[in-house]
Design an enzyme around this catalytic site. Sequence first.
Site, PDB file in Angstrom:
ATOM      1  CE1 TYR A  94     -47.956  24.773  -5.890  1.00 33.01           C
ATOM      2  CE2 TYR A  94     -46.981  23.385  -6.447  1.00 33.01           C
ATOM      3  CZ  TYR A  94     -47.197  24.171  -5.062  1.00 33.01           C
ATOM      4  OH  TYR A  94     -46.018  24.348  -4.655  1.00 33.01           O
ATOM      5  CE1 TYR A 117     -50.484  20.126  -6.008  1.00 28.24           C
ATOM      6  CE2 TYR A 117     -52.346  18.832  -4.809  1.00 28.24           C
ATOM      7  CZ  TYR A 117     -50.774  19.264  -4.459  1.00 28.24           C
ATOM      8  OH  TYR A 117     -50.194  18.974  -4.086  1.00 28.24           O
ATOM      9  CE1 TYR A 118     -57.630  24.690 -11.374  1.00 23.89           C
ATOM     10  CE2 TYR A 118     -55.764  25.270  -9.882  1.00 23.89           C
ATOM     11  CZ  TYR A 118     -57.232  25.396 -10.076  1.00 23.89           C
ATOM     12  OH  TYR A 118     -58.108  25.831  -9.652  1.00 23.89           O
ATOM     13  CG  ASN A 182     -44.257  14.277  -0.511  1.00 25.64           C
ATOM     14  OD1 ASN A 182     -44.441  15.415  -0.296  1.00 25.64           O
ATOM     15  ND2 ASN A 182     -42.643  13.949  -0.869  1.00 25.64           N
ATOM     16  NE  ARG A 184     -48.245  16.985  -1.805  1.00 28.82           N
ATOM     17  CZ  ARG A 184     -47.469  16.662  -0.862  1.00 28.82           C
ATOM     18  NH1 ARG A 184     -48.444  15.951  -0.188  1.00 28.82           N
ATOM     19  NH2 ARG A 184     -46.057  17.177  -1.075  1.00 28.82           N
ATOM     20  CE  LYS A 238     -40.769  13.365   6.346  1.00 29.43           C
ATOM     21  NZ  LYS A 238     -41.223  14.082   5.735  1.00 29.43           N
ATOM     22  CB  ALA A 244     -36.978  13.572  12.095  1.00 29.43           C
ATOM     23  CG  ASP A 271     -40.857  18.460  -1.101  1.00 33.98           C
ATOM     24  OD1 ASP A 271     -41.192  17.796  -0.465  1.00 33.98           O
ATOM     25  OD2 ASP A 271     -40.974  19.042  -1.887  1.00 33.98           O
ATOM     26  CG  ASP A 307     -43.942  25.265  -2.770  1.00 33.28           C
ATOM     27  OD1 ASP A 307     -44.627  26.595  -1.738  1.00 33.28           O
ATOM     28  OD2 ASP A 307     -43.389  24.846  -4.040  1.00 33.28           O
TER      29      ASP A 307
END
Length: 351
Positions: A94, A117-118, A182, A184, A238, A244, A271, A307
């Site tokens: 990505y 993304y790839y 997560n 996406r 969260k 949270a 993460d 990240d």
Amino acid sequence: MAAAAVAAVCLGESMAVLLPDRPGPLESVESFRHTIGGAESNVACTLAALGTPTAWISRVGDDGFGRRLTAELAAHGVDTSAVAVDPLRPTGLYVKEVGSPGTHPRDLGPGRSRLHYYRTGSAAAALGPSLLDDPSAAALLAGAGLLHLSGISAALSDSCLALLHALLADRRPGRTVSFDLNWRPALWHGRDASVLPALLDAADLVLLGADEAEAVLGTGDPAALRALLPSPATLVVKDADRQATAIGRDGRTVTEPAPAVAVVEATGAGDAFAAGYLHATARGLDQRRRLRLGHLCAAAALTTPGDRARPPAPQVVARLLDATPAQWAATRVDASGIVSPLLVQTRRDDR
């Protein structure tokens, strides 16, 4: 790292990442830096940095990206002994786009980022239930007290979804299965996201953002989400940079505010939160301390351009986990580190 020493296993795709050398729309960027990224491997690296022996299970291509990825995770202390190499499929990739204060009409704007993304047909997309017959993976899964999964894997392929179902159905005494939603949206194009509620409800511990829960489940309210997902022992919601909330199966609720953070870049913060919370859970800490460690790890990621970020020093963490509500509320984090009245007082006392 021997399989017997592994306390946690994170399973899912990691990819090669191209980071722009400067902010702005991709068409204006001339060069990129190569690194690695992926939700589950980000969690694995942070867990290992915190001191929880962790393995990452996945597949990579027989290419330079895959070799770089595996070597870098190993260098972070993550066990990669069950990572399979696919001779035919490539390692996923990505490209990150970072906004700037510029005037280009396609600029995302300061503090914002987008991932391109790839990964269609990648090596990790071929993960499936046959993984459970692999001796290396089976040994790690049998010995770990924590298994961490995410909704990203469910979006990659039918075989990945089947693997998640198999893992969630394989309940073992002494093992906690955590599942991070997560969400996406780009990965779910052409796929049926209605499978996600059942996957979440089959886990022991569910982590999700209020905004993504609103998109997938129709609500971001912790109490309403608890009613929709009655089975997990704990649900952690969260609410962006505010707070949270952890809710037990019995309805007991603990909410902890997030410290003020001078955000550099947001990717990877979720993460990092998951890793901090899971590490504290594995150590048997109470819910308030679990949430605080999640916040501290997320803050470290938010104040770093990549990240992943190194968690705060253990002695700093220990003091902040024991801070009074007022001391915790006064804590703030920026690129230079953590500023807290408690830490200032501690330094004075140490002189």
